[in-house]
Design an enzyme around this catalytic site. Sequence first.
Site, PDB file in Angstrom:
ATOM      1  N   ARG A 126      64.026  23.949  40.674  1.00 37.69           N
ATOM      2  CA  ARG A 126      63.929  25.285  40.086  1.00 37.69           C
ATOM      3  C   ARG A 126      64.927  26.308  40.600  1.00 37.69           C
ATOM      4  O   ARG A 126      64.972  27.411  40.081  1.00 37.69           O
ATOM      5  CB  ARG A 126      62.526  25.870  40.244  1.00 37.69           C
ATOM      6  CG  ARG A 126      61.480  25.074  39.558  1.00 37.69           C
ATOM      7  CD  ARG A 126      60.181  25.781  39.444  1.00 37.69           C
ATOM      8  NE  ARG A 126      59.805  26.489  40.637  1.00 37.69           N
ATOM      9  CZ  ARG A 126      58.912  27.449  40.663  1.00 37.69           C
ATOM     10  NH1 ARG A 126      58.331  27.819  39.567  1.00 37.69           N
ATOM     11  NH2 ARG A 126      58.601  28.047  41.776  1.00 37.69           N
ATOM     12  N   ASP A 127      65.710  25.996  41.612  1.00 39.23           N
ATOM     13  CA  ASP A 127      66.730  26.930  42.092  1.00 39.23           C
ATOM     14  C   ASP A 127      68.005  26.171  42.417  1.00 39.23           C
ATOM     15  O   ASP A 127      68.698  26.468  43.379  1.00 39.23           O
ATOM     16  CB  ASP A 127      66.224  27.695  43.318  1.00 39.23           C
ATOM     17  CG  ASP A 127      67.119  28.880  43.672  1.00 39.23           C
ATOM     18  OD1 ASP A 127      67.807  29.405  42.767  1.00 39.23           O
ATOM     19  OD2 ASP A 127      67.145  29.281  44.846  1.00 39.23           O
ATOM     20  N   LEU A 128      68.319  25.179  41.601  1.00 40.03           N
ATOM     21  CA  LEU A 128      69.523  24.385  41.799  1.00 40.03           C
ATOM     22  C   LEU A 128      70.740  25.256  41.496  1.00 40.03           C
ATOM     23  O   LEU A 128      70.844  25.836  40.414  1.00 40.03           O
ATOM     24  CB  LEU A 128      69.505  23.163  40.876  1.00 40.03           C
ATOM     25  CG  LEU A 128      70.683  22.217  40.965  1.00 40.03           C
ATOM     26  CD1 LEU A 128      70.812  21.643  42.375  1.00 40.03           C
ATOM     27  CD2 LEU A 128      70.510  21.092  39.953  1.00 40.03           C
TER      28      LEU A 128
END
Length: 177
Positions: free
Chosen positions: A89-91
Amino acid sequence: SGVFGHPPTDAKAAGAPGADYIVTVFDAGNDPVTGLSWVVTEELAYETLASHFEALGTGTAMPRDEAWAVLEQLAQGLAKAHERGVAHRDLTPASVLLVTAGDDDDGVTVKLSGFGFAHLRDPRRDEGRVFASGGAPLWMAPEQAAAGEVNLSADVWTLGLIAFRLLVGRSYWRVAN
């Protein structure tokens, strides 16, 4: 833990020993006094993909062979996290570590880190959905930016954005406008 799931639990699930291309997490938890999350990981000598992009400069693509090696390892790390039921979710390029093996080896190993917004899926409960939005706007999937339901495919979208930057030398969003 807060609105973003259970980062210590999710980080431990993603980075459990034996996960190639993911930073190994030995332990994680929440400090009972401060409420802050903490994580103990393997020690690595690395530069982030973001700093590598900065060194290359805007408009300069990574050589194809190097780009392919980075993408292949990144995709394998992401696949392993997804197999373990963890959506990153925060790549972003800042969460992709280019680890150097040593002075005598010019090969680079990719390690995925930054599972602070990660979400461990419970297929019985959330059917693959992730409910809280988070992440860096230039690297988010459309449903993430719209604060909609986010599933594992959001990570794949971001992988495509990173591939574009590797091969073209510019952010997709900066070229598209």
